[in-house]
Scaffold this active site. Sequence first.
Site, short mmCIF file in Angstrom:
data_model
loop_
_atom_site.label_atom_id
_atom_site.label_comp_id
_atom_site.label_asym_id
_atom_site.label_seq_id
_atom_site.Cartn_x
_atom_site.Cartn_y
_atom_site.Cartn_z
N HIS A 1 -9.04 5.97 11.14
CA HIS A 1 -8.34 4.76 10.69
C HIS A 1 -6.82 4.92 10.82
O HIS A 1 -6.12 4.01 11.26
CB HIS A 1 -8.73 4.48 9.23
CG HIS A 1 -8.15 3.23 8.68
ND1 HIS A 1 -7.11 3.23 7.78
CD2 HIS A 1 -8.47 1.93 8.88
CE1 HIS A 1 -6.81 1.99 7.45
NE2 HIS A 1 -7.62 1.18 8.10
N CYS B 1 4.02 2.95 4.90
CA CYS B 1 3.64 4.36 4.89
C CYS B 1 2.14 4.47 5.15
O CYS B 1 1.34 3.88 4.42
CB CYS B 1 3.99 4.98 3.55
SG CYS B 1 3.49 6.71 3.39
N VAL B 2 1.79 5.21 6.19
CA VAL B 2 0.39 5.47 6.51
C VAL B 2 0.19 6.97 6.42
O VAL B 2 0.87 7.73 7.11
CB VAL B 2 0.03 4.96 7.92
CG1 VAL B 2 -1.46 5.13 8.18
CG2 VAL B 2 0.46 3.51 8.10
N GLU C 1 -0.17 -5.25 8.10
CA GLU C 1 0.34 -6.62 7.98
C GLU C 1 1.85 -6.74 8.22
O GLU C 1 2.40 -7.85 8.23
CB GLU C 1 -0.02 -7.19 6.60
CG GLU C 1 -1.49 -7.45 6.40
CD GLU C 1 -2.31 -6.19 6.15
OE1 GLU C 1 -3.52 -6.20 6.48
OE2 GLU C 1 -1.77 -5.20 5.62
N TRP D 1 0.86 -1.18 0.00
CA TRP D 1 0.00 0.00 0.00
C TRP D 1 0.90 1.23 0.00
O TRP D 1 1.91 1.26 0.69
CB TRP D 1 -0.89 -0.01 1.24
CG TRP D 1 -1.99 1.00 1.20
CD1 TRP D 1 -2.02 2.20 1.84
CD2 TRP D 1 -3.22 0.89 0.49
NE1 TRP D 1 -3.18 2.85 1.57
CE2 TRP D 1 -3.95 2.07 0.74
CE3 TRP D 1 -3.78 -0.09 -0.34
CZ2 TRP D 1 -5.20 2.30 0.20
CZ3 TRP D 1 -5.03 0.14 -0.87
CH2 TRP D 1 -5.73 1.32 -0.60
N SER E 1 0.55 -1.69 5.71
CA SER E 1 1.34 -1.49 6.93
C SER E 1 0.82 -2.32 8.09
O SER E 1 1.61 -2.80 8.91
CB SER E 1 1.37 -0.01 7.30
OG SER E 1 2.15 0.70 6.35
#
Length: 164
Positions: free
Chosen positions: A97, A89-90, A67, A31, A65
């Site tokens: 969330h 990276c979030v 996981e 992601w 992320s």
Amino acid sequence: MATLLKNLSDFSQTEIPSAAPYKFGIVVAEWNAEITNALYQGAYNSLIANGASAENIETYPVPGSFELTAGAELLLKYKNFDAIICLGCVIQGETRHFDFICDAVANGVSNVSIKHSKPVIFGVLTTDNQQQALDRAGGKHGNKGDEAAITAIKMADLAKTLQG
């Protein structure tokens, strides 16, 4: 120190041991791939530049992320690594969330490290927007992947030193 005042890839003030004797696992979130691929390249290149051989670096993708923790756990359960590097990276969105994912990943990575008594490195960007992530994935603030790799080398070396 705030990233605004620091380049994540500046290691001029620290001694970095050779990575040659160590085996590294890298778990990379798919992601935000533009960012995580850049983090991966930074980490991989830093390991190689500091003496790691390509055959002692294994890379495993995970969906996101969240996981990363399970990926690190599986690598330490089924493989023999001196350190695991988790890269993700979030980016803040419109809901909470972001908070739940960041908290879960930070705690999960720490817990896996403690459970296995092995370094599991948190190379996860938690940014307000895409530009901040780009700035920290090879942009004007360096590359968090570099920092994660150097941390992995130093922690693997510390573990070896303490084991005798």
